[in-house]
Design a protein around this motif. Sequence first.
Motif, PDB file in Angstrom:
ATOM      1  N   LEU A 178      14.873  -0.627  -6.494  1.00  0.00           N
ATOM      2  CA  LEU A 178      14.339   0.623  -5.948  1.00  0.00           C
ATOM      3  C   LEU A 178      13.175   0.337  -5.005  1.00  0.00           C
ATOM      4  CD1 LEU A 178      14.315   3.768  -6.072  1.00  0.00           C
ATOM      5  CD2 LEU A 178      12.690   3.573  -7.965  1.00  0.00           C
ATOM      6  N   THR A 179      12.281  -0.561  -5.420  1.00  0.00           N
ATOM      7  CA  THR A 179      11.121  -0.908  -4.593  1.00  0.00           C
ATOM      8  C   THR A 179      11.544  -1.602  -3.308  1.00  0.00           C
ATOM      9  OG1 THR A 179       9.832  -1.164  -6.628  1.00  0.00           O
ATOM     10  CG2 THR A 179       8.888  -2.087  -4.629  1.00  0.00           C
ATOM     11  N   LEU A 216      22.087   2.755  -5.625  1.00  0.00           N
ATOM     12  CA  LEU A 216      21.414   2.720  -6.933  1.00  0.00           C
ATOM     13  C   LEU A 216      22.119   3.610  -7.952  1.00  0.00           C
ATOM     14  CD1 LEU A 216      17.674   2.872  -5.808  1.00  0.00           C
ATOM     15  CD2 LEU A 216      18.955   0.861  -6.570  1.00  0.00           C
ATOM     16  N   ARG A 217      22.615   4.750  -7.512  1.00  0.00           N
ATOM     17  CA  ARG A 217      23.223   5.668  -8.477  1.00  0.00           C
ATOM     18  C   ARG A 217      24.571   5.152  -8.976  1.00  0.00           C
ATOM     19  NH1 ARG A 217      24.365  10.648  -4.287  1.00  0.00           N
ATOM     20  NH2 ARG A 217      26.247   9.830  -3.307  1.00  0.00           N
ATOM     21  N   GLY A 218      25.103   4.121  -8.355  1.00  0.00           N
ATOM     22  CA  GLY A 218      26.339   3.507  -8.850  1.00  0.00           C
ATOM     23  C   GLY A 218      26.095   2.432  -9.880  1.00  0.00           C
ATOM     24  N   LEU A 219      24.831   2.140 -10.152  1.00  0.00           N
ATOM     25  CA  LEU A 219      24.513   1.122 -11.164  1.00  0.00           C
ATOM     26  C   LEU A 219      24.616   1.732 -12.563  1.00  0.00           C
ATOM     27  CD1 LEU A 219      21.517  -0.433  -9.230  1.00  0.00           C
ATOM     28  CD2 LEU A 219      23.614  -1.652  -9.858  1.00  0.00           C
ATOM     29  N   PHE A 251      17.030  -9.122 -10.099  1.00  0.00           N
ATOM     30  CA  PHE A 251      16.160  -7.959  -9.912  1.00  0.00           C
ATOM     31  C   PHE A 251      16.340  -6.943 -11.029  1.00  0.00           C
ATOM     32  CE2 PHE A 251      17.484  -9.721  -5.849  1.00  0.00           C
ATOM     33  CZ  PHE A 251      16.269  -9.942  -5.209  1.00  0.00           C
ATOM     34  N   THR A 252      15.245  -6.310 -11.416  1.00  0.00           N
ATOM     35  CA  THR A 252      15.328  -5.152 -12.293  1.00  0.00           C
ATOM     36  C   THR A 252      15.747  -3.938 -11.453  1.00  0.00           C
ATOM     37  OG1 THR A 252      13.029  -4.517 -11.908  1.00  0.00           O
ATOM     38  CG2 THR A 252      13.457  -6.041 -13.734  1.00  0.00           C
ATOM     39  N   PHE A 253      16.039  -2.844 -12.141  1.00  0.00           N
ATOM     40  CA  PHE A 253      16.377  -1.619 -11.401  1.00  0.00           C
ATOM     41  C   PHE A 253      15.204  -1.201 -10.516  1.00  0.00           C
ATOM     42  CE2 PHE A 253      16.060   3.000 -11.045  1.00  0.00           C
ATOM     43  CZ  PHE A 253      17.213   3.251 -10.316  1.00  0.00           C
ATOM     44  N   TYR A 254      13.995  -1.236 -11.081  1.00  0.00           N
ATOM     45  CA  TYR A 254      12.848  -0.814 -10.277  1.00  0.00           C
ATOM     46  C   TYR A 254      12.549  -1.825  -9.181  1.00  0.00           C
ATOM     47  CZ  TYR A 254      12.069   3.115 -13.323  1.00  0.00           C
ATOM     48  OH  TYR A 254      12.244   4.295 -13.997  1.00  0.00           O
ATOM     49  N   ASP A 314       0.808  -1.220   0.000  1.00  0.00           N
ATOM     50  CA  ASP A 314       0.000   0.000   0.000  1.00  0.00           C
ATOM     51  C   ASP A 314       0.843   1.273   0.000  1.00  0.00           C
ATOM     52  OD1 ASP A 314      -2.340  -1.509   0.053  1.00  0.00           O
ATOM     53  OD2 ASP A 314      -2.211  -1.737   2.230  1.00  0.00           O
ATOM     54  N   THR A 315       2.032   1.164   0.527  1.00  0.00           N
ATOM     55  CA  THR A 315       2.909   2.336   0.595  1.00  0.00           C
ATOM     56  C   THR A 315       4.310   1.928   0.162  1.00  0.00           C
ATOM     57  OG1 THR A 315       3.608   1.885   2.858  1.00  0.00           O
ATOM     58  CG2 THR A 315       1.606   3.209   2.569  1.00  0.00           C
ATOM     59  N   GLU A 316       5.126   2.949  -0.066  1.00  0.00           N
ATOM     60  CA  GLU A 316       6.515   2.675  -0.435  1.00  0.00           C
ATOM     61  C   GLU A 316       7.215   1.846   0.636  1.00  0.00           C
ATOM     62  OE1 GLU A 316      10.416   5.490  -0.848  1.00  0.00           O
ATOM     63  OE2 GLU A 316       8.644   6.125  -1.964  1.00  0.00           O
ATOM     64  N   LYS A 317       6.935   2.196   1.887  1.00  0.00           N
ATOM     65  CA  LYS A 317       7.571   1.492   3.000  1.00  0.00           C
ATOM     66  C   LYS A 317       7.112   0.039   3.086  1.00  0.00           C
ATOM     67  CE  LYS A 317       8.500   2.033   7.950  1.00  0.00           C
ATOM     68  NZ  LYS A 317       8.232   2.880   9.143  1.00  0.00           N
ATOM     69  N   SER A 318       5.802  -0.165   2.885  1.00  0.00           N
ATOM     70  CA  SER A 318       5.290  -1.542   2.998  1.00  0.00           C
ATOM     71  C   SER A 318       5.751  -2.400   1.834  1.00  0.00           C
ATOM     72  CB  SER A 318       3.757  -1.536   3.075  1.00  0.00           C
ATOM     73  OG  SER A 318       3.186  -1.123   1.840  1.00  0.00           O
ATOM     74  N   ARG A 319       5.884  -1.808   0.638  1.00  0.00           N
ATOM     75  CA  ARG A 319       6.399  -2.583  -0.507  1.00  0.00           C
ATOM     76  C   ARG A 319       7.843  -3.023  -0.247  1.00  0.00           C
ATOM     77  NH1 ARG A 319       3.239   1.107  -3.520  1.00  0.00           N
ATOM     78  NH2 ARG A 319       4.972   2.560  -3.773  1.00  0.00           N
ATOM     79  N   ALA A 320       8.642  -2.100   0.293  1.00  0.00           N
ATOM     80  CA  ALA A 320      10.030  -2.467   0.597  1.00  0.00           C
ATOM     81  C   ALA A 320      10.075  -3.598   1.623  1.00  0.00           C
ATOM     82  CB  ALA A 320      10.794  -1.246   1.096  1.00  0.00           C
TER      83      ALA A 320
END
Length: 543
Positions: free
Chosen positions: A86-87, A95-98, A80-83, A36-42
């Motif tokens: 991120l998720t 991530l910015r080093g990829l 894993f994909t980049f997204y 439901d949220t960014e935090k819960s997806r992570a």
Amino acid sequence: MSVVLDLADIQGNILEAYPKQGYFKGRTILLNIGGDTEKSRAANGRHFVTQLLPRVTSALATSGSGDAAQPPAITVNIAFTFYGLLTLGVPTRTLRGLPDEFIDGMAKRARMLGDDFSGADWRSKWDEVWQQAAPEDAVHILVVLNQRYTASAADLDAATDSIVSLGKQYRIEVRGGHNPPGHADQPLYQDLTALFDAQGRPTPKEHFGFSDGISDPVFEGQYPAAKEQAAAIGQGAVDGKGNWRALAAGEFLLGYPDEAQEIPGSAMPLAFSRNGTFLAYRKLHENVASWRKFIDDQAAKFAAVRGIADVNVARETLVAKMAGRWSDGVPLVKAKDFAAWQAFNEQYPEGSAERERALVDFTYGDDPDGGACPMTSHTRRVNTRDALDPWVAAGQPKQAAGSVLNNRRRILRRGLPYGSSGPDTTDADDHGIVMLVVCSSLARQFEFVQQQWIHYGVDARAGNDTCPIVGNHSQGAATPDDYARERNGPKAKFVVPSDPASGKPPYIAEGLPQFVETRGGEYFFVPSLTALRMIGMGTVDPT
């Protein structure tokens, strides 16, 4: 001194292809991380990774060494994909080093890869699972299962059910749809299988009839030190003194020196990247009916031009000229005509160690103009060996050090065919290869080979001619799509050179149909088991 790899930290299927280890069937599962949220997806994603981690197969588990008494019946690997990363909440500073190409993803690189060849609506022809454009709805996780010959289809189904059930606990949902949009049949998973002969034995064949996966790069640490140099013959690089050596491990694994004797910049911390790698997932549909018809139509013409009495001999020869190898894998530079092929097979029978060596131990130094193996044939394009070595071009092949250009473009080919193709098959049937390309730099290795050597002809001295088998084949002015007609150029052709002493002209096959079509894919990061623990625990950046 050779590199010693931590096999327990590297995922399986990287050091050696699973089919060569007795895994003849497989399945790919594509997953999306919900919440439901960014935090819960992570949190959901991290719980899933942590729970799945004990089942992930390492290179040690399938090597038959260490504590692994018996290779697993079903292997489990994850990427894993980049997204996806991120998720999962991987920190921004990591991530910015990829690399940019990984962040972009395969669809955004379509023009470079030639995947927009069919026209402006090229993506509509991809499988339904790759149609999701929004990052939150797209594929985040790839799970690959492989079934050992001792296991059954029920074992594979049970492993699948177990992983899917685990995912449901954390809102990790399966993304099905392994056919183009609108197709009535949209499987939840992409099933893979080696092709079996009439006696039920697995073969290395793909749907066009070629033996595949014969030659693969050998790199440092892949084999025990005592076997490494022998394994590198024909599959590594030469050192300028006529000796073969293994390629640098850094060409295929992150965190190690590469062929430039540098450790490429990686996403930090180093423990996140080391022993990991990148993977290009490509579903390549094969138009088997078009292939068979084209070869049948051309065989008689080829026989007439070349003065070959038996059209079947002409057919086999033309096919070999397109591939660079005879259909059983014998290199053309080892057997330049049909009679020599038969003699080769008598001298080196199937299963002999001498044959296995002869299939990979060759260069193009004695065939600079492609009289035996055409410059534009498939195998000569994708692994140029010494063909681009300046010492060879200067007439001093003994000083050849292997072209750096070639040594830095090598890729590991993994994956299996999918579908079936009987005598009455049509192009509409679902069959081809799911190709898993493994390399440490998607841009320098996979994308370069795809763009420069498969879809471009300058290095092969062939202008705009593409690979006769897997290249994009323009239909010229007959192309119905305006975008494609403007982009693709004149009608595709393939030239079979002729020995000037024979007095026979080169053979030009014009109007090649499209034999292979991309049906979807994506770029994935394949973490080490250490990195998987860090991802699962949310400790990628402990600061």
